[in-house]
Design an enzyme around this catalytic site. Structure first.
Site, PDB file in Angstrom:
ATOM      1  N   LYS A  97      34.367  27.935  29.010  1.00 32.37           N
ATOM      2  CA  LYS A  97      34.322  29.060  28.066  1.00 32.37           C
ATOM      3  C   LYS A  97      35.167  30.240  28.534  1.00 32.37           C
ATOM      4  CE  LYS A  97      30.410  30.094  25.910  1.00 32.37           C
ATOM      5  NZ  LYS A  97      28.949  30.343  25.732  1.00 32.37           N
ATOM      6  N   LYS A 111      46.419  42.510  22.551  1.00 31.00           N
ATOM      7  CA  LYS A 111      47.159  42.697  21.289  1.00 31.00           C
ATOM      8  C   LYS A 111      46.748  44.015  20.633  1.00 31.00           C
ATOM      9  CE  LYS A 111      47.456  40.365  16.812  1.00 31.00           C
ATOM     10  NZ  LYS A 111      46.158  40.482  16.111  1.00 31.00           N
ATOM     11  N   ALA A 120      45.429  34.587  35.317  1.00 30.90           N
ATOM     12  CA  ALA A 120      45.365  33.808  36.554  1.00 30.90           C
ATOM     13  C   ALA A 120      45.276  32.342  36.180  1.00 30.90           C
ATOM     14  CB  ALA A 120      44.136  34.222  37.351  1.00 30.90           C
ATOM     15  N   TYR A 151      37.748  22.727  34.813  1.00 34.00           N
ATOM     16  CA  TYR A 151      38.558  23.841  35.338  1.00 34.00           C
ATOM     17  C   TYR A 151      40.032  23.635  34.992  1.00 34.00           C
ATOM     18  CZ  TYR A 151      40.170  27.288  38.811  1.00 34.00           C
ATOM     19  OH  TYR A 151      40.743  28.361  39.440  1.00 34.00           O
ATOM     20  N   LYS A 155      42.254  25.984  32.392  1.00 32.70           N
ATOM     21  CA  LYS A 155      43.446  26.735  32.802  1.00 32.70           C
ATOM     22  C   LYS A 155      44.674  26.297  31.999  1.00 32.70           C
ATOM     23  CE  LYS A 155      41.691  29.444  35.985  1.00 32.70           C
ATOM     24  NZ  LYS A 155      41.622  30.899  35.769  1.00 32.70           N
ATOM     25  N   ARG A 192      34.338  26.040  49.283  1.00 28.41           N
ATOM     26  CA  ARG A 192      35.751  25.774  49.544  1.00 28.41           C
ATOM     27  C   ARG A 192      35.953  25.507  51.032  1.00 28.41           C
ATOM     28  NH1 ARG A 192      38.880  29.819  45.504  1.00 28.41           N
ATOM     29  NH2 ARG A 192      37.039  31.080  45.858  1.00 28.41           N
TER      30      ARG A 192
END
Ligand code: UDP
Length: 316
Positions: A97, A111, A120, A151, A155, A192
């Protein structure tokens, strides 16, 4: 006399690892900064030092819902998103989302305010790449229905809708493709590899290498990334641009580097390799060098030392 107002910049995900460093940089550049975050993966700890700063404001909001900001906005940096595999496996729908609806809302705001917007994006758009190192003209090798698909595809959609707003609505847009980045304010528990290994080494636990550790990554220190973001935003380049550090290392070598740096007696433990884990990753930064005059300055041993000092205060 002309009354020159300070530039006003909205940073979505402003309480996150990268977002909070961007808040610092844009305040230092003389902007009024509005950080927006729903704190699902970000933390107010990252921006606590800015609390009460006259040029800083925090708005608690989920950008997947309509975004309202009063007054002018000159720049929007859209950094809201879970960004570690552990996070986006836990919250795949929010991840989809924020990359889709969140990007749409941010573009709509850009805009209506006539603002320039940078999104990103990430090396994940290249998936498990068949071209190495990755150049911007490579379309990628992504499994849309795998665990990382939420993911990667979010992107990819974010890039597509950004180009559509650029072409159809003439919004000034910038797309950065971020490669693995590290530094203070990363969450120790985000799963990570870098915080995982440093945390394990400091606690004397085994380092959890996934697979045989032959997969590679290229780690960029956060101040270099932030510098690349600033330069890209201020450039007139609307096509995607890689920003990352090309110094590539295998995950096993990296584990050994962390053991040496920390002086830890931890051992290496081999764990199963997650699905669709990219086997190699290294940015080709020829374009960033050419159009932005940018390249990373902080090498891994310097950057790791600073990051280790940060994590030492967090490990109990
Ligand atoms: N990895 C690992 N041990 C860990 C976490 C990650 O060996 O505890 C590996 C992972 O399989 C991947 C690399 O390190 O090959 C980088 O993973 P990370 O989650 O940092 O991000 P990615 O680059 O995959 O998005």
């Amino acid at each position: 006399m002309e009354n020159k107002r300070r530039p006003r910049t909205l940073i979505t995900g402003g309480a996150g690892f990268l977002g909070s460093h961007l808040c610092d940089r844009f305040i230092a550049e003389g902007h009024d900064v509005i950080a927006m975050d729903n704190l699902i993966t970000g933390s107010t700890d990252n921006i606590a030092h800015l609390s009460g700063h006259p040029n800083f404001r925090f708005i608690l909001h989920d950008v997947s819902n309509y975004i309202f900001v009063d007054g002018p906005i000159d720049y929007i940096l859209h950094f809201a998103s879970p960004a570690s595999p552990i996070d986006y496996l836990k919250i795949p729908i929010q991840t989809l989302k924020v990359g889709s609806l969140g990007t749409h809302n941010a573009l709509g705001l850009a805009k209506s305010k006539n603002a320039r917007m940078l999104i990103a994006s990430t090396s994940e758009v290249y998936g498990d790449p068949l071209i190495h190192p990755q150049t911007e003209d490579y379309w990628g090798n992504v499994n849309p229905v795998g665990y990382r698909g939420c993911y990667d595809e979010a992107k990819r959609f974010a890039e597509a809708i950004t180009m559509a707003y650029h072409r159809y609505h003439n919004v000034e847009t910038r797309i950065i493709r971020i490669f693995n980045t590290y530094g203070p304010r990363m969450r120790l528990d985000d799963g990570r590899v870098l915080p995982a290994f440093i945390g394990q080494a400091l606690r004397g636990e085994d380092l959890s290498v996934f697979g045989d550790g032959s997969q590679t990554r290229s780690f960029c220190y956060v101040s270099d990334l932030v510098d690349g973001i600033f330069k890209l935003l201020m450039s007139d380049e609307s096509d995607p641009t890689n920003i990352g550090n090309p110094d590539e290392i295998t995950i096993l070598q990296f584990a050994e580097e962390v053991l040496k740096l920390t002086g830890s007696k931890s051992k290496i433990a081999y764990n199963p390799l997650p699905q669709d884990d990219p086997k190699v990753r290294q940015p080709d930064i020829t374009k960033a060098r050419r159009i932005l005059g940018w390249e990373p300055k902080v090498n891994r041993s310097e950057g790791l030392k600073i990051t280790l000092d940060y994590f030492k205060q967090k490990v109990h």
